[in-house]
Design a protein around this motif. Structure first.
Motif, PDB file in Angstrom:
ATOM      1  N   LEU A 157      -0.791  17.160   5.922  1.00  0.00           N
ATOM      2  CA  LEU A 157       0.630  16.332   6.340  1.00  0.00           C
ATOM      3  C   LEU A 157       1.671  17.076   7.859  1.00  0.00           C
ATOM      4  O   LEU A 157       1.371  18.033   7.583  1.00  0.00           O
ATOM      5  CB  LEU A 157       0.957  16.025   4.937  1.00  0.00           C
ATOM      6  CG  LEU A 157       0.612  14.977   3.482  1.00  0.00           C
ATOM      7  CD1 LEU A 157       1.439  15.282   2.719  1.00  0.00           C
ATOM      8  CD2 LEU A 157      -0.262  14.029   5.023  1.00  0.00           C
TER       9      LEU A 157
ATOM     10  N   PRO B 189       8.990   8.834   3.378  1.00  0.00           N
ATOM     11  CA  PRO B 189       9.160   9.449   2.612  1.00  0.00           C
ATOM     12  C   PRO B 189      10.433   9.411   2.431  1.00  0.00           C
ATOM     13  O   PRO B 189      11.163   8.544   3.401  1.00  0.00           O
ATOM     14  CB  PRO B 189       9.615  10.993   3.314  1.00  0.00           C
ATOM     15  CG  PRO B 189       8.068  10.775   4.352  1.00  0.00           C
ATOM     16  CD  PRO B 189       7.650   9.328   4.888  1.00  0.00           C
TER      17      PRO B 189
ATOM     18  N   ALA C 145       2.561   9.811  -0.882  1.00  0.00           N
ATOM     19  CA  ALA C 145       2.328  10.867   0.104  1.00  0.00           C
ATOM     20  C   ALA C 145       1.015  11.493   0.041  1.00  0.00           C
ATOM     21  O   ALA C 145       0.125  11.224  -0.364  1.00  0.00           O
ATOM     22  CB  ALA C 145       2.561  12.072  -0.294  1.00  0.00           C
TER      23      ALA C 145
ATOM     24  N   LEU D 106       1.424  -2.304   2.780  1.00  0.00           N
ATOM     25  CA  LEU D 106       2.332  -2.976   3.620  1.00  0.00           C
ATOM     26  C   LEU D 106       2.017  -4.166   3.114  1.00  0.00           C
ATOM     27  O   LEU D 106       3.007  -5.170   3.304  1.00  0.00           O
ATOM     28  CB  LEU D 106       2.237  -2.236   5.311  1.00  0.00           C
ATOM     29  CG  LEU D 106       2.720  -1.336   5.663  1.00  0.00           C
ATOM     30  CD1 LEU D 106       1.916  -0.601   6.585  1.00  0.00           C
ATOM     31  CD2 LEU D 106       4.565  -0.617   5.711  1.00  0.00           C
TER      32      LEU D 106
HETATM   33  C1  LIG Z   1       5.612   9.929   1.801  1.00  0.00           C
HETATM   34  C2  LIG Z   1       4.283   9.438   2.221  1.00  0.00           C
HETATM   35  C3  LIG Z   1       4.243  10.584   3.104  1.00  0.00           C
HETATM   36  C4  LIG Z   1       3.258  10.769   4.905  1.00  0.00           C
HETATM   37  N1  LIG Z   1       3.276  11.871   5.641  1.00  0.00           N
HETATM   38  C5  LIG Z   1       2.381  10.706   6.171  1.00  0.00           C
HETATM   39  C6  LIG Z   1       2.258  12.234   7.857  1.00  0.00           C
HETATM   40  O1  LIG Z   1       2.215  13.794   7.213  1.00  0.00           O
HETATM   41  N2  LIG Z   1       1.673  12.169   8.290  1.00  0.00           N
HETATM   42  C7  LIG Z   1       1.336  10.920   8.673  1.00  0.00           C
HETATM   43  O2  LIG Z   1       0.919  10.317  10.184  1.00  0.00           O
HETATM   44  N3  LIG Z   1       1.405   9.860   8.153  1.00  0.00           N
HETATM   45  C8  LIG Z   1       2.478  10.144   6.253  1.00  0.00           C
HETATM   46  N4  LIG Z   1       3.099   9.004   5.847  1.00  0.00           N
HETATM   47  C9  LIG Z   1       2.441   7.849   7.039  1.00  0.00           C
HETATM   48  C10 LIG Z   1       0.651   6.892   5.669  1.00  0.00           C
HETATM   49  O3  LIG Z   1       0.345   7.354   5.358  1.00  0.00           O
HETATM   50  C11 LIG Z   1       0.397   6.494   7.555  1.00  0.00           C
HETATM   51  O4  LIG Z   1       1.544   5.938   8.272  1.00  0.00           O
HETATM   52  C12 LIG Z   1      -0.582   5.546   7.489  1.00  0.00           C
HETATM   53  O5  LIG Z   1      -1.833   6.656   7.391  1.00  0.00           O
HETATM   54  C13 LIG Z   1      -0.805   5.108   8.952  1.00  0.00           C
HETATM   55  O6  LIG Z   1      -1.816   6.048  10.309  1.00  0.00           O
HETATM   56  P1  LIG Z   1      -1.162   6.458  11.501  1.00  0.00           P
HETATM   57  O7  LIG Z   1      -0.096   6.570  11.570  1.00  0.00           O
HETATM   58  O8  LIG Z   1      -2.590   6.598  12.008  1.00  0.00           O
HETATM   59  O9  LIG Z   1      -2.071   4.200  11.800  1.00  0.00           O
HETATM   60  P2  LIG Z   1      -1.900   3.456  13.489  1.00  0.00           P
HETATM   61  O10 LIG Z   1      -2.479   2.461  13.335  1.00  0.00           O
HETATM   62  O11 LIG Z   1      -1.905   4.536  14.425  1.00  0.00           O
HETATM   63  O12 LIG Z   1      -0.311   2.733  13.801  1.00  0.00           O
HETATM   64  C14 LIG Z   1      -0.264   1.870  14.670  1.00  0.00           C
HETATM   65  C15 LIG Z   1       0.561   1.407  13.732  1.00  0.00           C
HETATM   66  O13 LIG Z   1       1.175   1.196  12.406  1.00  0.00           O
HETATM   67  C16 LIG Z   1       2.765   0.651  12.865  1.00  0.00           C
HETATM   68  N5  LIG Z   1       2.508   1.370  11.048  1.00  0.00           N
HETATM   69  C17 LIG Z   1       1.901   2.771  10.684  1.00  0.00           C
HETATM   70  N6  LIG Z   1       1.974   3.368   9.453  1.00  0.00           N
HETATM   71  C18 LIG Z   1       2.815   2.679   9.575  1.00  0.00           C
HETATM   72  C19 LIG Z   1       3.864   3.228   8.083  1.00  0.00           C
HETATM   73  N7  LIG Z   1       4.292   3.781   7.243  1.00  0.00           N
HETATM   74  N8  LIG Z   1       5.296   2.312   8.551  1.00  0.00           N
HETATM   75  C20 LIG Z   1       5.784   1.204   9.014  1.00  0.00           C
HETATM   76  N9  LIG Z   1       4.417   0.415  10.117  1.00  0.00           N
HETATM   77  C21 LIG Z   1       3.502   1.598  10.259  1.00  0.00           C
HETATM   78  C22 LIG Z   1       3.221   1.122  13.461  1.00  0.00           C
HETATM   79  O14 LIG Z   1       4.090  -0.352  13.943  1.00  0.00           O
HETATM   80  C23 LIG Z   1       2.397   2.332  14.369  1.00  0.00           C
HETATM   81  O15 LIG Z   1       2.668   1.724  15.466  1.00  0.00           O
HETATM   82  C24 LIG Z   1       3.300   9.339   4.557  1.00  0.00           C
HETATM   83  C25 LIG Z   1       3.990   8.176   3.987  1.00  0.00           C
HETATM   84  C26 LIG Z   1       4.439   8.291   2.678  1.00  0.00           C
HETATM   85  C27 LIG Z   1       4.988   7.173   1.828  1.00  0.00           C
END
Ligand SMILES: Cc1cc2nc3c(=O)[nH]c(=O)nc-3n(C[C@H](O)[C@H](O)[C@H](O)COP(=O)(O)OP(=O)(O)OC[C@H]3O[C@@H](n4cnc5c(N)ncnc54)[C@H](O)[C@@H]3O)c2cc1C
Length: 258
Positions: free
Chosen positions: A25, A65, A92, A103
């Motif tokens: 992560l 988080p 996480a 979501l």
């Molecule tokens: C406790 C915790 C820890 C996390 N740690 C990480 C981490 O270390 N690295 C990581 O990349 N992610 C982390 N996340 C978030 C989650 O796992 C990712 O958001 C998810 O895998 C989306 O991947 P992406 O960013 O490649 O999505 P993409 O498809 O590239 O995102 C496209 C669009 O979708 C929306 N989007 C994406 N993710 C979110 C979100 N979480 N909330 C609201 N809108 C969103 C945004 O508008 C974004 O521009 C964490 C979440 C939690 C709750």
């Protein structure tokens, strides 16, 4: 019209960004965490529409988080009327599927006419979340829009590909994703920052959304290995003593580059 904007908190791209070699992560403790700029632009699209269309409600939604509440509050200071922060340490390491499920559960429960996302986050960079949400919510998706026009019952926009520009339209409710071609977001002003303190910000857990995270490995994509990219080896230096061209050609041939 109810517009929900999806905002992700990411490590600031202006600083050093590292992945934990243990968990895979992002190392959040060693970087400054900010709202992803593309999400701020998505919020700007919604706020610009709300400015011109009375009765529009803009909600910010983020799964991140616990410490991300400050970033979520920034969306309120910029002008969103309310915000929902899905914060649960059990999430996480959530893969795209689980993130989309969480979501989508909130979107289904709260209701929406339009969901606006960025086309790709600057950390995970999957670019898949918008279409996964549209599939789960059973509404159309219009992705990678470089211009957006929102109407009472539809949303349309421009999609640019390498060779062509397309105009496309879908009826609401729908999910759209936008590109960096859309305008920069507004800065929160003092009045907005003060007003944000009184706006509703709900913090929800996976359980509140009916999401079961008991066995994350059963049907989820999980990181099984991560390795640092090896340091770059020193390159080959060619000193020109009249035969540099021959030496270059020999190097390219030897390495099967020509
Ligand atoms: C406790 C915790 C820890 C996390 N740690 C990480 C981490 O270390 N690295 C990581 O990349 N992610 C982390 N996340 C978030 C989650 O796992 C990712 O958001 C998810 O895998 C989306 O991947 P992406 O960013 O490649 O999505 P993409 O498809 O590239 O995102 C496209 C669009 O979708 C929306 N989007 C994406 N993710 C979110 C979100 N979480 N909330 C609201 N809108 C969103 C945004 O508008 C974004 O521009 C964490 C979440 C939690 C709750």
């Amino acid at each position: 019209m109810k517009i929900v904007v999806l905002l992700k908190e990411v490590p600031d791209t202006y600083g050093d960004r590292t992945l934990s070699l243990e968990t895979g992560l992002a190392e959040r403790s060693t970087s400054e965490n900010v709202l992803d700029e593309i999400g701020e632009r998505a919020l700007e699209v919604a706020l610009a529409y709300a400015d011109a269309n009375e009765g529009t409600e803009v909600t910010a939604l983020s799964m991140a988080p616990e410490g991300a509440t400050t970033s979520v509050r920034k969306a309120l200071a910029m002008g969103a009327a309310s915000a929902v922060h899905i914060a649960d340490e059990a999430l996480a390491g959530a893969d795209l599927g689980l993130t989309a499920e969480a979501l989508a559960a909130e979107l289904r429960a709260a209701g929406f006419d339009l969901v606006i996302t960025g086309n790709q986050s600057t950390d995970g960079s999957a670019g898949m979340l918008p279409v996964m949400l549209s599939e789960m919510l059973e509404v159309p998706a219009l992705t990678n829009l470089s211009a957006v026009t929102i109407a009472a019952d539809s949303v349309s926009g421009t999609r640019a590909s390498d060779d062509a520009t397309m105009q496309a339209s879908v009826t609401l409710p729908a999910v759209i994703s936008i590109t960096e071609a859309l305008p920069d977001a507004r800065f929160p002003n003092f009045k907005g920052i003060m007003a944000a303190k009184k706006k509703p910000l709900e913090v929800k857990s996976a359980g509140d959304l009916g999401i079961n995270v008991d066995d994350m490995t059963a049907s989820r994509g999980i990181m099984i290995q991560i390795a640092e990219r090896p340091a770059r080896a020193a390159g080959v230096k060619i000193t020109d003593e009249g035969d540099a061209a021959q030496q270059l050609a020999a190097f390219l041939a030897e390495n099967r580059l020509v």
